[in-house]
Write an enzyme that holds these catalytic residues in place. Structure first.
Site, PDB file in Angstrom:
ATOM      1  N   SER A 203       0.809  -1.357  -0.161  1.00  0.00           N
ATOM      2  CA  SER A 203      -0.059  -0.120   0.029  1.00  0.00           C
ATOM      3  C   SER A 203       0.666   1.136  -0.074  1.00  0.00           C
ATOM      4  O   SER A 203       0.554   2.469   0.833  1.00  0.00           O
ATOM      5  CB  SER A 203      -0.914   0.141   1.221  1.00  0.00           C
ATOM      6  OG  SER A 203      -1.680  -1.086   1.071  1.00  0.00           O
ATOM      7  N   GLU A 319      -6.598  -3.169  -0.527  1.00  0.00           N
ATOM      8  CA  GLU A 319      -8.011  -3.200  -0.030  1.00  0.00           C
ATOM      9  C   GLU A 319      -9.036  -3.383  -1.276  1.00  0.00           C
ATOM     10  O   GLU A 319     -10.263  -3.775  -0.872  1.00  0.00           O
ATOM     11  CB  GLU A 319      -8.447  -1.702   0.520  1.00  0.00           C
ATOM     12  CG  GLU A 319      -8.121  -0.383  -0.816  1.00  0.00           C
ATOM     13  CD  GLU A 319      -7.873   0.691   0.051  1.00  0.00           C
ATOM     14  OE1 GLU A 319      -8.495   1.515  -0.544  1.00  0.00           O
ATOM     15  OE2 GLU A 319      -6.847   0.807   0.890  1.00  0.00           O
ATOM     16  N   ARG A 350      -8.288 -12.084   5.271  1.00  0.00           N
ATOM     17  CA  ARG A 350      -9.131 -11.819   3.856  1.00  0.00           C
ATOM     18  C   ARG A 350      -8.660 -12.709   2.698  1.00  0.00           C
ATOM     19  O   ARG A 350      -9.821 -13.353   2.265  1.00  0.00           O
ATOM     20  CB  ARG A 350      -8.784 -10.309   3.333  1.00  0.00           C
ATOM     21  CG  ARG A 350      -9.595  -9.296   3.948  1.00  0.00           C
ATOM     22  CD  ARG A 350      -9.330  -8.032   3.327  1.00  0.00           C
ATOM     23  NE  ARG A 350     -10.290  -6.968   3.822  1.00  0.00           N
ATOM     24  CZ  ARG A 350     -10.228  -5.537   3.855  1.00  0.00           C
ATOM     25  NH1 ARG A 350      -9.326  -5.188   3.125  1.00  0.00           N
ATOM     26  NH2 ARG A 350     -10.941  -4.885   4.327  1.00  0.00           N
TER      27      ARG A 350
END
Length: 448
Positions: A203, A319, A350
């Site tokens: 990120s 994300e 996730r």
């Protein structure tokens, strides 16, 4: 027609049957402000040398937790519609901060607590206890801050006069450790020389966002050397800011056009931004969608006859992984999603959550150390578990447009970053039906 959510109520907890799309999705959807920008702007306003105003800030659980956390540290926040006035305190005070499940709260506010005049206790949702915190807390300890605990709950006992200096951390599990420490760098007597030592950083656009927002307030940062940020000591200027739309939250709406052969418009799409969601248009094009921009600054995504399979590295935009995985499960062939091993430490694991839920609907998914291999199959209905994760809810709702009988076990978790989600989603469907009806009526009138 324009899909907005001027008056919304948060969806109640409990099962939510994801509505199917009876027609191709055709709507204009106005998404709320960026969570990432909003929470950074709030923290910077609290650290500034005078009052600041934030306009179009996101009003959702994560940003409410941030505002309440800042208030617990002595910051004054006055809210009037979409305008918030933030007045920093003379000195941060001790108290208790509820982090909920918000990564930005649990990673951005402990550095501020290090500047407080008395201890600050941090707690959060039970699921947050499993989220990694060690590198940030180690960084604070290197600055001379006393930290009791290695993950939530923990207590920070700092001082209002930290020296600063060289701090080396391993931020390979979250870029938020870097951003959290950078935010207070200018308030340290000797500034901050922050270094990352570890595997590749995830990120990076979020770190670039932090650096850009600090520079906009007059902070000097030298980031010319890879994985090193040197922040000069000095004031953080007060500033009035307008928050961009949340580009990542636009993902399920724009993807809805791609999978139904429709067209979705999102107004006020920035021409330049450090939001990771800026990569979304390119990702949708890789899946085969058409992307255009109009003269008013809107983005328009149109679906085509087929969803192409892709191979992609999502490290900088992790994300988006749940929505991208949902698209991949509907693609023509096998897709490879790489660079996202670190999302095991997000709101939930996730990778495991995506694989479990897609396989429960009939897809075949292989999890490896750094991502997913998704083999599309004919999908059927069933319960889609959200794991209290807003991005998982977005993915389940997206699949529900084209797969019958998908029921989300809890859609209320979307309150984390978009309380309007269900209202916007249902209005998008209603607008699409209305647009289809109007088109049919116009065609009938021409034939008459």
């Amino acid at each position: 027609m324009s899909t907005t959510a001027e008056t919304v109520t948060v969806a109640p907890p409990g099962p939510w049957p994801a509505p199917m799309a009876p027609v191709p999705i055709r709507a204009t959807v106005r998404v709320p402000g960026s969570k990432s920008q909003t929470n950074r702007a709030l923290v910077l306003a609290a650290l500034s040398d005078g009052p600041s105003t934030i306009v179009n800030g996101l009003d959702a659980r994560d940003t409410r937790l941030m505002r309440d956390g800042l208030r617990a540290l002595g910051v004054q926040i006055e809210e009037s519609g979409d305008s918030w006035r933030i007045t920093p305190p003379g000195a941060f005070t001790g108290g208790t901060v509820d982090c909920g499940l918000a990564g930005t709260v649990m990673r951005f506010l402990p550095p501020l607590a290090a500047l407080a005049d008395s201890p600050v206790a941090f707690d959060g949702d039970e699921q947050a206890y499993a989220r990694p915190m060690g590198p940030l807390l180690d960084g604070l300890a290197a600055l001379g801050v006393t930290v009791s605990g290695e993950s939530l709950p923990f207590t920070v006992t700092g001082t209002s006069a930290l020296a600063g200096g060289v701090v080396t951390i391993d931020a390979s599990t979250s870029s938020q450790y870097v951003s959290g420490l950078l935010l207070i760098g200018a308030r340290l007597a000797d500034g901050l020389d922050l270094r990352h030592a570890g595997e590749s950083l995830p990120s990076r656009p979020h770190i670039a966002m932090t650096v850009e927002m600090l520079r906009a307030r007059g902070v000097q940062i030298d980031d010319s050397e890879t994985d090193r940020w040197v922040v000069s000591p000095g004031p953080i200027a007060a500033a009035d800011v307008i928050i961009e739309p949340d580009l990542s939250n636009a993902a399920p709406f724009l993807a809805a056009a791609a999978i139904t052969g429709g067209a979705v418009t999102v107004p006020h799409w920035p021409s330049e931004s450090n939001q990771p969601g800026m990569r979304l248009p390119h990702i949708l094009q890789q899946f085969g969608a058409d992307v255009t921009y109009d003269e008013d600054g809107s983005i328009i995504v149109e679906g085509t006859d087929e969803i192409d399979n892709i191979e992609i590295d999502l490290r900088d935009v992790s994300e988006l992984t749940p929505v991208v995985a949902a698209l991949a499960a509907l693609a023509a062939d096998t897709s490879h999603l790489n660079g996202v091993g670190h999302i095991r430490g997000h709101e939930t694991d996730r990778l495991t959550a995506i694989a479990t839920e897609l396989e429960s609907l009939g897809a075949r998914v292989r999890v490896h150390h750094d991502g997913l291999v998704i083999h599309p199959r004919l999908l059927g209905g069933g319960t889609w578990h959200t794991y209290a994760d807003h991005r998982m809810a977005h993915a389940g709702a997206l699949l529900g447009l084209v797969v019958a009988d998908i029921v989300l076990d809890d859609v209320a978790c979307t309150d984390k970053t978009m309380p309007e989600f269900v209202a916007l989603w249902e209005q998008m469907l209603a607008d699409s039906v209305a647009a289809s009806t109007a088109e049919i009526s116009a065609e009938s009138a021409e034939l008459a």
